[in-house]
Write a protein that holds these residues in place. Structure first.
Motif, PDB file in Angstrom:
ATOM      1  N   PRO A 250      -1.876  -6.665 -31.071  1.00 42.00           N
ATOM      2  CA  PRO A 250      -1.794  -7.904 -31.853  1.00 42.00           C
ATOM      3  C   PRO A 250      -2.143  -9.113 -30.995  1.00 42.00           C
ATOM      4  O   PRO A 250      -1.939  -9.087 -29.783  1.00 42.00           O
ATOM      5  CB  PRO A 250      -0.321  -7.952 -32.274  1.00 42.00           C
ATOM      6  N   ARG A 251      -2.675 -10.153 -31.633  1.00 41.30           N
ATOM      7  CA  ARG A 251      -3.013 -11.382 -30.900  1.00 41.30           C
ATOM      8  C   ARG A 251      -1.750 -12.148 -30.533  1.00 41.30           C
ATOM      9  O   ARG A 251      -1.662 -12.733 -29.470  1.00 41.30           O
ATOM     10  CB  ARG A 251      -3.961 -12.247 -31.725  1.00 41.30           C
ATOM     11  N   GLY A 252      -0.778 -12.135 -31.418  1.00 40.19           N
ATOM     12  CA  GLY A 252       0.503 -12.779 -31.098  1.00 40.19           C
ATOM     13  C   GLY A 252       1.623 -11.806 -31.407  1.00 40.19           C
ATOM     14  O   GLY A 252       1.382 -10.696 -31.871  1.00 40.19           O
ATOM     15  N   GLY A 253       2.840 -12.207 -31.135  1.00 38.29           N
ATOM     16  CA  GLY A 253       3.979 -11.368 -31.467  1.00 38.29           C
ATOM     17  C   GLY A 253       4.091 -10.164 -30.553  1.00 38.29           C
ATOM     18  O   GLY A 253       3.601 -10.181 -29.422  1.00 38.29           O
ATOM     19  N   ARG A 254       4.727  -9.112 -31.059  1.00 44.59           N
ATOM     20  CA  ARG A 254       4.987  -7.928 -30.259  1.00 44.59           C
ATOM     21  C   ARG A 254       4.780  -6.676 -31.104  1.00 44.59           C
ATOM     22  O   ARG A 254       5.228  -6.635 -32.249  1.00 44.59           O
ATOM     23  CB  ARG A 254       6.444  -7.925 -29.814  1.00 44.59           C
ATOM     24  N   HIS A 255       4.118  -5.700 -30.549  1.00 45.22           N
ATOM     25  CA  HIS A 255       3.908  -4.410 -31.202  1.00 45.22           C
ATOM     26  C   HIS A 255       5.073  -3.496 -30.806  1.00 45.22           C
ATOM     27  O   HIS A 255       5.421  -3.435 -29.636  1.00 45.22           O
ATOM     28  CB  HIS A 255       2.577  -3.838 -30.693  1.00 45.22           C
TER      29      HIS A 255
END
Ligand code: PLP
Length: 364
Positions: A250-255
């Motif tokens: 993902p470009r932001g956040g957390r997988h």
């Protein structure tokens, strides 16, 4: 205690523990108090239980095609499905494999306010969307503690929400629609009288499950780190293999890296089923998440010809997807052997099948 600890982990005001994520989704949908047969949009690339929950809540599923990279509905596919259905009343957003779904953007695309959206977070304990953990981005977020999930208890589920009224409703509905749970009834300060307010379910979590969950929760942060490390190791080990596409970050956040799903494209020179069989000969057991819901006979009958029209991306991706073994106790060596086995297949190198060891199987 388990409920409070889970609420703290995802930064939610309320957490209600239930028997499974399937039950959690049904309870959350019932708490929305939609009219019978109201329409609920969800991904066709999901587990059948998530759609059964919609059916058992007396509602009508509207399946949405996916965007090939994320394997999830996008704003575009959501808008199209909602338009074709003549509008929907609610939506279940799935964070596929632990990849953060942009809940707000999808709600907008569906023309729904956030209090008509719930999340299937069966893969998403540990997922963040932007700077917020999954748990309070919609009316209610539904987690799974099934044996294969990121916080395994064996069975179990949880609903988190910031809406105290919704929390009260699901707390009551999870246990026969009674306004006080059995444990409180048998406290000495209490009495034997109970009040049935609605046609509730028997979908409570047991104390034994909660006790196991509390122990598991102590490991969760370390397990999530290990899953992320393994995803990176697979990325490195599989880089440059022709026709094998590794999953996006993902470009932001957390997988949350519940799944590591690769795609076996035509350029690999072998179809997906053969790929899985050949890896099994090399003692690597893979799985497939998921067989699109619209391909299952029950849902074909349920939805009728109009509801199962066109899911070109889900159909095409289903032919290519494979979930590689991914769990915190997988060692670096084992992950490297998975990559080696795949590289062998790619180069067509003939190797002697190695004897199976059952110690590093992928979970189903
Ligand atoms: C596992 C799973 C569920 C169901 O979880 P249970 O706790 O087994 O009911 C729902 N949705 C998805 C996407 C899942 O993978």
């Amino acid at each position: 205690m388990f409920e409070q600890e889970c609420a703290a982990f995802v930064d939610a005001g309320h957490a209600v523990a239930v028997s499974s994520c399937t039950a959690a989704i049904e309870l959350a949908l019932r708490a929305l108090e939609l009219p019978p047969r109201a329409k609920v949009a969800t991904s066709t690339m999901t587990f059948c239980g998530a759609v059964h929950a919609i059916v058992h809540a007396g509602l009508e599923p509207v399946l949405v095609d996916i965007e090939p990279d994320s394997l999830m509905p996008s704003a575009v596919t959501t808008r199209r499905a909602v338009r074709d259905a003549g509008g929907v009343d609610a939506m279940v957003v799935l964070h596929f494999g632990g990849f953060p779904a942009l809940v707000e953007e999808l709600a907008d695309a569906a023309g729904l306010p956030s209090h008509r959206v719930i999340e299937d977070a069966a893969h998403a304990l540990g997922t963040w969307v932007g700077d917020r953990p999954v748990g309070t981005l919609s009316a209610a977020t539904c987690f799974s503690f099934y044996a294969t999930k990121n916080l395994p208890i064996g069975e179990g589920g949880l609903i988190t929400t910031n809406d105290p009224k919704l929390a009260d409703k699901v707390r009551m509905t999870r246990l026969h629609g009674m306004s006080r749970d059995a444990w409180k009834r048998y406290l000495s300060s209490s009495n034997w009288r109970y009040v049935v307010e609605s046609a509730g379910l028997k979908a409570n979590m047991t104390d034994l499950q909660a006790a196991i969950g509390r122990g598991q929760l102590l490991h969760l942060t370390a397990w999530q780190q290990r899953r992320t490390e393994l995803a990176r190791r697979y990325d490195d080990g599989l880089a440059g293999v022709d026709g094998l596409r590794t999953p996006p970050w993902p470009r932001g956040g957390r997988h949350a890296w519940h799944l590591y799903v690769v795609r076996v494209e035509p350029a690999f020179g072998m179809d997906r089923d053969t790929f899985i069989e050949e890896l099994a000969h090399r003692a690597v057991d893979c799985s497939v998440h998921f067989i699109p819901v619209h391909q299952q006979p029950y849902f074909r009958r349920l939805l009728g010809p109009d509801g199962v029209q066109d899911f070109p991306a889900a159909d095409a991706m289903f032919e290519q997807i494979v979930s590689l073994p991914l769990y915190p106790s997988l060692t670096d060596d084992e992950a490297d052997r998975v990559c080696e086995a795949i590289r062998e297949l790619a180069t067509g190198a003939a190797t002697m099948p190695i004897p199976r060891t059952d110690s590093w199987r992928s979970v189903p």
